[in-house]
Design an enzyme around this catalytic site. Structure first.
Site, PDB file in Angstrom:
ATOM      1  N   LYS A 106      -9.563  -0.654 -33.286  1.00  0.00           N
ATOM      2  CA  LYS A 106      -9.609  -0.281 -31.870  1.00  0.00           C
ATOM      3  C   LYS A 106      -9.793   1.222 -31.737  1.00  0.00           C
ATOM      4  O   LYS A 106      -9.088   2.007 -32.388  1.00  0.00           O
ATOM      5  CB  LYS A 106      -8.321  -0.707 -31.179  1.00  0.00           C
TER       6      LYS A 106
ATOM      7  N   THR B  89     -13.465   0.665 -27.490  1.00  0.00           N
ATOM      8  CA  THR B  89     -14.193  -0.450 -28.100  1.00  0.00           C
ATOM      9  C   THR B  89     -13.378  -0.979 -29.269  1.00  0.00           C
ATOM     10  O   THR B  89     -12.710  -0.215 -29.966  1.00  0.00           O
ATOM     11  CB  THR B  89     -15.581   0.013 -28.585  1.00  0.00           C
ATOM     12  N   VAL B  90     -13.428  -2.289 -29.480  1.00  0.00           N
ATOM     13  CA  VAL B  90     -12.810  -2.911 -30.647  1.00  0.00           C
ATOM     14  C   VAL B  90     -13.926  -3.417 -31.558  1.00  0.00           C
ATOM     15  O   VAL B  90     -14.842  -4.106 -31.096  1.00  0.00           O
ATOM     16  CB  VAL B  90     -11.886  -4.078 -30.253  1.00  0.00           C
TER      17      VAL B  90
ATOM     18  N   GLY C 144     -14.671  -1.928 -23.277  1.00  0.00           N
ATOM     19  CA  GLY C 144     -14.247  -1.750 -21.901  1.00  0.00           C
ATOM     20  C   GLY C 144     -14.330  -0.309 -21.484  1.00  0.00           C
ATOM     21  O   GLY C 144     -14.936   0.526 -22.159  1.00  0.00           O
ATOM     22  N   GLY C 145     -13.694   0.024 -20.366  1.00  0.00           N
ATOM     23  CA  GLY C 145     -13.821   1.348 -19.798  1.00  0.00           C
ATOM     24  C   GLY C 145     -13.196   2.448 -20.621  1.00  0.00           C
ATOM     25  O   GLY C 145     -13.521   3.617 -20.450  1.00  0.00           O
ATOM     26  N   MET C 146     -12.260   2.109 -21.510  1.00  0.00           N
ATOM     27  CA  MET C 146     -11.571   3.148 -22.257  1.00  0.00           C
ATOM     28  C   MET C 146     -11.812   3.109 -23.754  1.00  0.00           C
ATOM     29  O   MET C 146     -11.443   4.041 -24.466  1.00  0.00           O
ATOM     30  CB  MET C 146     -10.072   3.071 -21.985  1.00  0.00           C
TER      31      MET C 146
ATOM     32  N   ASP D 180       2.094  -7.256 -19.823  1.00  0.00           N
ATOM     33  CA  ASP D 180       0.782  -7.842 -19.542  1.00  0.00           C
ATOM     34  C   ASP D 180       0.574  -9.086 -20.404  1.00  0.00           C
ATOM     35  O   ASP D 180      -0.483  -9.260 -21.018  1.00  0.00           O
ATOM     36  CB  ASP D 180      -0.331  -6.822 -19.782  1.00  0.00           C
TER      37      ASP D 180
ATOM     38  N   GLY E 229     -15.240  -6.394 -28.659  1.00  0.00           N
ATOM     39  CA  GLY E 229     -15.050  -6.215 -27.222  1.00  0.00           C
ATOM     40  C   GLY E 229     -15.204  -4.758 -26.861  1.00  0.00           C
ATOM     41  O   GLY E 229     -15.080  -3.872 -27.715  1.00  0.00           O
TER      42      GLY E 229
END
Length: 737
Positions: A44, A29-30, A25-27, A138, A23
């Site tokens: 991560k 990668t995994v 995202g904006g901050m 969350d 995956g």
């Protein structure tokens, strides 16, 4: 599921070799990664571009600590970490099981026995967190991985110590709207009781396949979570009273995790015994396939530049606030909003389109767009002033952590200017972009009014670099957080700037503020005029929106009492020609490009009215002609004013009289978005409804077709004949006809 590595993914991270992407995202990668000895982990990482930010490093370290607290029994056990590396990372076990949302998608709503066993096990996980004074904040289906031995809770990107107000502040809603607690949705303290509320919502999803407060826009979900009753239709009868108690709006009436666990399951049997066969088969398949994966790396695209845009040296970049006194604390206060952009989880995370210097376009089949690229989630400073896509020659520009220029016809990223992340300190017209910048060496460019001198520079549109500053104003403090580039037009830039000492991102009684006009060609200060004092401690800026129409500098300003005023100044000397309060207008809803023509300023978001630019008199007001009707922000083009009317859809008005010339037909406009002004083309007007952008034919007044979109901000790019959409971490273009 795993996806191939990109050409610019690292070859090694610590002692691990990335095998595939899980995956992005904006901050960060995994990766799925392995050691030389063959151990498989989920690894991560944090993006290098934000790794120098101490606030994000703190958040990353705390996420690692929270994952350690929950441990291997209830989470993905942390096996290694290096939070001090140039690119921080931590490695966890690779969890062999799907996220709960994928499990429900595969099997449908889970049987009651599965729901009970799942809930009891998750009570154990939360109980362990809460015993260590940590709350998750969350909990949602994608953050729960289902294994044959029990569920595992992941993604602690916004977890924190209970009662800790240093990393997030009260008043900011963080988390996932569909699974928030009411107090979290209201920006208040989310305690252990909030996690219990989220757990109950997650169990409703497991039992029915839908969240307890439905689907929809974030604002609607946040409202329902706070005020509507949960929909428990389809929940097994014996579970309804238990989950209803957990979903109580009052956190003090919710039960503890121990109480809930005892009423969900007696603890007998193995967890796998309670799972559907299809889910067990999927877990087995994943366990087998992970050992068959071999590294696969996508080649660099043919059109990839020799250097990534961020490698281009930039002589004058926007200052990093986190390097100033108090800056780290400021970032910690807002980092929670950015933390939502952290990739979801470790094992089993869904792959997202990667952000890379080559700007690979998404396949058109995924959306109806001409093109779409990932630009990252909303900027961390959007709560102060949101960034809107802006046409600039053949480009469209936007601010999402960096200032980015994208070719409007093709979606190809032309350049990126790093660290220019404050949208209110950047302005553009159709031909140029101007920004507040900082010197490379602040110590050598001190001003006489505190801090560094105020520097203004224009952008080289071809290179994507800031030019040498054209203005250096030493009697203003260029380090003040609310310094604002108001707008630019006709070779002049208008700037709201202060004198006095920097006070933690707010206004101070010891500061004095002015509106300036500066000639871009010569750097000459044309005029300055004082601005009224702002309430000490406020973070709300003077100007909500502004533009130049002829000799009028037209602006919407927020007064200290929260009211919005329309103010027109003379562009020749800054003198106020008139100032009118706009009753009923909320400041946060009009931080949009202004809607004007040569004679009028048009204001919506409630009533729709036209103010004459010459004297500020109200020419017409929908409160008189269409009493009780509610409108979104308007648009004006070719002698017609357009606005979305609540419950009806698109309405067209005569700009001189306010007379309605036509209304949308067909009944499909009832759910039209009142936050977005319509975009007007030659044959169609475009209006957002739900997750689609609808084209309403101007001749028939009927909806004609629609496009799927993640956008929530739209603008017309006339040269490219495109509607540019921004939102959901993407920038996209749709046909403008």
């Amino acid at each position: 599921m795993p996806s191939p590595l990109t050409h610019d993914d690292p070859q090694t991270i610590g002692p691990y070799q990335p095998i595939a992407r899980l995956g992005s995202g904006g901050m960060g990668t995994v990766y799925l990664a392995r050691t030389a000895g063959g151990r498989t982990v989920a690894l991560k990482t944090m993006h290098a571009r934000i790794a120098s930010d101490p606030a994000f490093r703190t958040r990353f370290r705390l996420e690692t600590d929270a994952a350690r607290v929950v441990g291997e029994r209830f989470g993905a056990g942390v096996v290694d970490a290096d939070p001090r590396a140039e690119m921080p990372w931590f490695a966890t076990e690779y969890v062999l099981g799907p996220p709960l949302d994928e499990a429900v998608e595969l099997c449908g709503p889970l049987p009651e026995a599965s729901v009970r066993a799942l809930g009891a096990a998750l009570c154990g996980a939360l109980g362990q967190l809460h015993a260590s004074d940590v709350v998750h904040r969350d909990l949602k289906p994608s953050n729960v991985l289902v294994t044959a031995y029990g569920p595992k809770v992941i993604d602690f990107g916004i977890a924190r110590a209970a009662g800790d107000e240093h990393l997030t502040r009260v008043g900011v809603a963080l988390g996932t709207p569909a699974f928030m607690s009411p107090e979290q949705a209201g920006g208040q303290e989310h305690s252990a009781a909030g996690d219990v509320f989220a757990l109950a919502g997650l169990l409703v999803f497991a039992a029915t396949g839908r969240p307890p407060f439905g689907h929809g826009q974030a604002a609607d979900l946040i409202y329902r979570v706070q005020y509507a009753e949960p929909d428990l239709t389809g929940v097994p009868d014996s579970l309804v009273p238990v989950l209803a108690q957990c979903l109580d709006k009052n956190p003090f009436r919710r039960p503890t995790t121990d109480w809930l666990a005892a009423r969900l399951h007696d603890g007998t049997g193995e967890f796998a015994d309670h799972l559907p066969d299809a889910l067990l088969a999927d877990i087995g398949r994943r366990a087998s396939e992970v050992w068959q994966l071999t590294p696969e790396r996508l080649p660099a695209p043919i059109d990839a530049p020799d250097l990534a845009p961020t490698a281009v040296p930039v002589r004058w970049s926007r200052r990093r606030l986190l390097g100033t006194a108090g800056g780290a604390a400021a970032a910690l206060a807002v980092v929670g909003a950015g933390a939502r952009a952290l990739i979801e989880g470790t094992g089993g995370a869904k792959p997202q389109p990667a952000v890379g210097p080559t700007n690979s376009l998404l396949p058109k089949k995924q959306l109806d767009s001409i093109w779409q690229i990932q630009i990252g989630e909303q900027d961390r400073f959007e709560s102060h002033m949101p960034s809107h896509p802006r046409p600039l020659a053949d480009l469209v520009t936007t601010v999402t952590g960096n200032l980015t220029g994208v070719a409007a016809q093709t979606g190809r990223r032309s350049w990126t200017v790093p660290d220019m992340d404050m949208a209110w300190q950047i302005a553009s017209d159709d031909t140029r972009l101007v920004a507040l910048v900082s010197p490379d060496d602040p110590a050598s460019d001190r001003g006489t009014a505190g801090g560094t001198a105020l520097l203004l520079a224009s952008l080289d549109l071809l290179k994507g670099e800031m030019n040498e500053p054209f203005a250096r104003l030493t009697d203003f403090n260029g380090e003040l957080f609310p310094d604002q580039v108001v707008c630019t037009a006709n070779g002049v830039v208008y700037v709201a700037v202060g004198r006095g000492r920097y006070i933690h991102n707010t206004f101070s009684a010891a500061q004095s503020w002015y509106l300036l006009a500066v000639d871009i060609g010569t750097g000459k200060l044309l005029w300055r005029t004082p601005l009224p004092a702002r309430r000490p401690g406020t973070e709300r800026f003077y100007f909500l929106a502004a533009d130049v129409v002829g000799s009028h500098l037209v602006a919407l300003q927020e007064a200290n009492d929260g009211t919005v005023h329309a103010v027109v100044r003379d562009t020749r000397n800054g003198a106020v020609r008139w100032d009118r309060p706009l009753d009923g207008v909320e400041a946060d809803r009009v931080r949009l490009p202004l809607t004007t023509d040569a004679q009028h300023l048009y204001a919506g978001t409630g009533r729709l009215r036209a103010l004459r630019l010459s004297d500020g008199k109200t020419v017409w007001d929908s409160a008189s002609s269409r009493r009780g009707r509610t409108y979104g922000p308007p648009a004006v083009q070719d002698g017609t004013v357009y606005a979305v009317e609540k419950g009806l859809g698109l309405v067209a008005f005569d700009p001189a009289s306010g007379r309605v010339t036509w209304e949308e037909k067909g009944g499909q406009g009832a759910d039209a978005d009142l936050n977005c002004p319509p975009v007007i083309g030659s044959d169609y007007a475009y209006s957002k409804r739900g997750s689609r952008l609808w084209a309403v034919e101007l001749s028939s007044h009927l909806p004609a077709h629609s496009y799927k979109t993640t956008g929530d901000r739209f603008v017309a790019h006339a040269r490219a004949k495109a509607v540019i959409a921004q939102g959901g971490g993407f920038l996209a273009a749709f046909p403008l006809r």
